[in-house]
Design a protein around this motif. Structure first.
Motif, short mmCIF file in Angstrom:
data_model
loop_
_atom_site.label_atom_id
_atom_site.label_comp_id
_atom_site.label_asym_id
_atom_site.label_seq_id
_atom_site.Cartn_x
_atom_site.Cartn_y
_atom_site.Cartn_z
N LEU A 103 0.84 -1.31 0.10
CA LEU A 103 -0.06 0.07 -0.17
C LEU A 103 0.74 1.32 -0.03
O LEU A 103 0.57 2.23 -0.76
N LEU A 104 1.99 1.43 0.83
CA LEU A 104 2.95 2.46 0.81
C LEU A 104 3.50 2.54 -0.54
O LEU A 104 3.72 3.55 -1.20
N ALA A 105 4.06 1.43 -1.29
CA ALA A 105 4.44 1.56 -2.63
C ALA A 105 3.76 2.13 -3.62
O ALA A 105 3.89 2.82 -4.46
N ASP A 106 2.38 1.60 -3.44
CA ASP A 106 1.31 2.15 -4.38
C ASP A 106 1.08 3.61 -4.02
O ASP A 106 1.01 4.45 -5.09
N ARG A 107 0.99 4.18 -3.03
CA ARG A 107 0.97 5.67 -2.63
C ARG A 107 2.25 6.35 -3.20
O ARG A 107 2.05 7.35 -3.67
N LEU A 108 3.43 6.07 -3.15
CA LEU A 108 4.40 6.46 -3.68
C LEU A 108 4.34 6.44 -5.28
O LEU A 108 4.67 7.57 -5.79
N GLN A 209 -12.01 8.45 0.45
CA GLN A 209 -11.71 7.25 -0.39
C GLN A 209 -12.22 6.06 0.38
O GLN A 209 -12.10 6.06 1.50
N PRO A 210 -12.64 5.01 -0.19
CA PRO A 210 -12.92 3.64 0.30
C PRO A 210 -11.58 3.33 1.04
O PRO A 210 -10.77 3.47 0.27
N PRO A 211 -11.71 2.54 2.08
CA PRO A 211 -10.76 1.76 2.67
C PRO A 211 -10.28 0.72 1.70
O PRO A 211 -10.84 0.05 1.19
N PRO A 212 -8.91 0.79 1.49
CA PRO A 212 -8.28 -0.30 0.66
C PRO A 212 -8.64 -1.78 1.10
O PRO A 212 -8.55 -1.94 2.08
N GLU A 213 -8.97 -2.56 0.10
CA GLU A 213 -9.36 -3.64 0.39
C GLU A 213 -8.27 -4.71 1.04
O GLU A 213 -8.70 -5.39 2.04
N ALA A 214 -7.10 -4.44 0.81
CA ALA A 214 -6.13 -5.03 1.42
C ALA A 214 -6.05 -4.74 2.95
O ALA A 214 -5.92 -5.73 3.74
N LEU A 215 -6.34 -3.68 3.58
CA LEU A 215 -6.66 -3.20 4.91
C LEU A 215 -7.71 -4.12 5.57
O LEU A 215 -7.72 -4.45 6.58
N VAL A 216 -9.00 -4.18 4.69
CA VAL A 216 -10.01 -4.80 5.41
C VAL A 216 -9.54 -6.23 5.65
O VAL A 216 -9.97 -7.09 6.30
N ASP A 217 -8.87 -6.98 4.38
CA ASP A 217 -8.38 -8.12 4.55
C ASP A 217 -7.51 -8.38 5.71
O ASP A 217 -7.62 -9.57 6.28
N LEU A 218 -6.59 -7.71 5.89
CA LEU A 218 -5.78 -7.46 7.07
C LEU A 218 -6.50 -7.61 8.23
O LEU A 218 -6.14 -8.52 9.15
N VAL A 219 -7.52 -6.98 8.46
CA VAL A 219 -8.13 -6.85 9.98
C VAL A 219 -8.69 -8.17 9.90
O VAL A 219 -8.84 -8.93 11.22
N LEU A 220 -9.41 -8.68 8.91
CA LEU A 220 -10.11 -10.10 9.32
C LEU A 220 -9.12 -11.26 9.28
O LEU A 220 -9.44 -12.16 10.15
N ASP A 221 -8.02 -11.06 8.82
CA ASP A 221 -6.83 -12.06 8.88
C ASP A 221 -6.55 -12.01 10.24
O ASP A 221 -6.58 -13.20 11.04
#
Length: 225
Positions: A103-108, A209-221
């Motif tokens: 996610l940080l790389a995508d922001r950069l 912006q909608p929360p990144p799907e990766a963050l939702v995945d991470l919380v559930l993991d």
């Protein structure tokens, strides 16, 4: 019956930060409508974790820290609160995790990172060495993704401080770009924005912006253990 998921964040007085965190909690609940998902906070906002756990006395509960590294709030505040409730368990912090580095790389990338930019990862900082180690691990993972060093610097409680790291990086020439390793807008994100870098990426969550799907995945993991 699935354990109740308590998404416990730090808390902030920033309306944008509050909205961004609330959107993440809502997205987690929407992804898993079979779960009872509740919000709690360790500081600044209410309800705090104690009353939420008390309200769920005897109900199987899993506390997921919405925190990027495991410092005092995880090892002391949340651990003590959960240990007093036999039906509750505590998940790990969100980071370090490869998805956060991506996610940080995508922001950069979205910020227009150039080949000759110097990159610094900006983290909140902690007096707990384990949290600092977590940030360093994440900085190393980010560096591998973007093909250059991205050392961590901190906004409080740890060294090097972000403003000092930015000043030193200027001596190498070229632009200085800060990757903001913060979950949401607030006091620390405002400090990062004023650090003197040429480019400062936004936090991982934004109210617009909608929360990144990766963050939702991470919380559930983390919930799943």
């Amino acid at each position: 019956m699935h354990p109740t998921l308590i998404a416990c964040s730090h808390g902030t007085s920033s309306p944008d930060g509050q909205a961004a965190i609330a959107a993440l909690v809502s997205a987690v609940a929407a992804r898993r409508p079979d779960l009872d998902v509740r919000a709690a906070f360790v500081d600044v906002q209410e309800p705090s974790i104690g009353p939420v756990l008390e309200d769920l006395e005897g109900v199987p509960t899993r506390v997921v820290p919405l925190l990027l590294s495991a410092g005092y709030h995880v090892y002391v505040d949340l651990s003590e609160a959960v240990s007093a409730r036999p039906a509750a368990t505590l998940a790990g912090a969100l980071g370090p995790d490869p998805r956060l580095a991506q996610l940080l790389a995508d922001r950069l990338d979205a910020a227009g990172l150039r080949d000759d930019d110097t990159v610094i990862l900006a983290a909140a900082g902690s007096s707990d060495a384990r949290a600092v180690d977590d940030c360093r691990d994440l900085a190393e993972a980010l560096g591998q993704l973007i093909g250059r060093p991205s050392p961590a610097a901190y906004l409080s409680a740890a060294e090097p401080r972000l403003d000092a790291a930015v000043s030193r990086a200027r001596a190498t020439g070229g632009r200085v770009v800060v990757a903001t390793y913060l979950l949401a807008p607030g006091f620390f994100a405002d400090l990062a924005a004023r650090c003197g870098a040429d480019v400062v990426t936004p936090p991982l969550l934004l109210p617009t912006q909608p929360p990144p799907e990766a963050l939702v995945d991470l919380v559930l993991d983390r919930y799943a253990g």
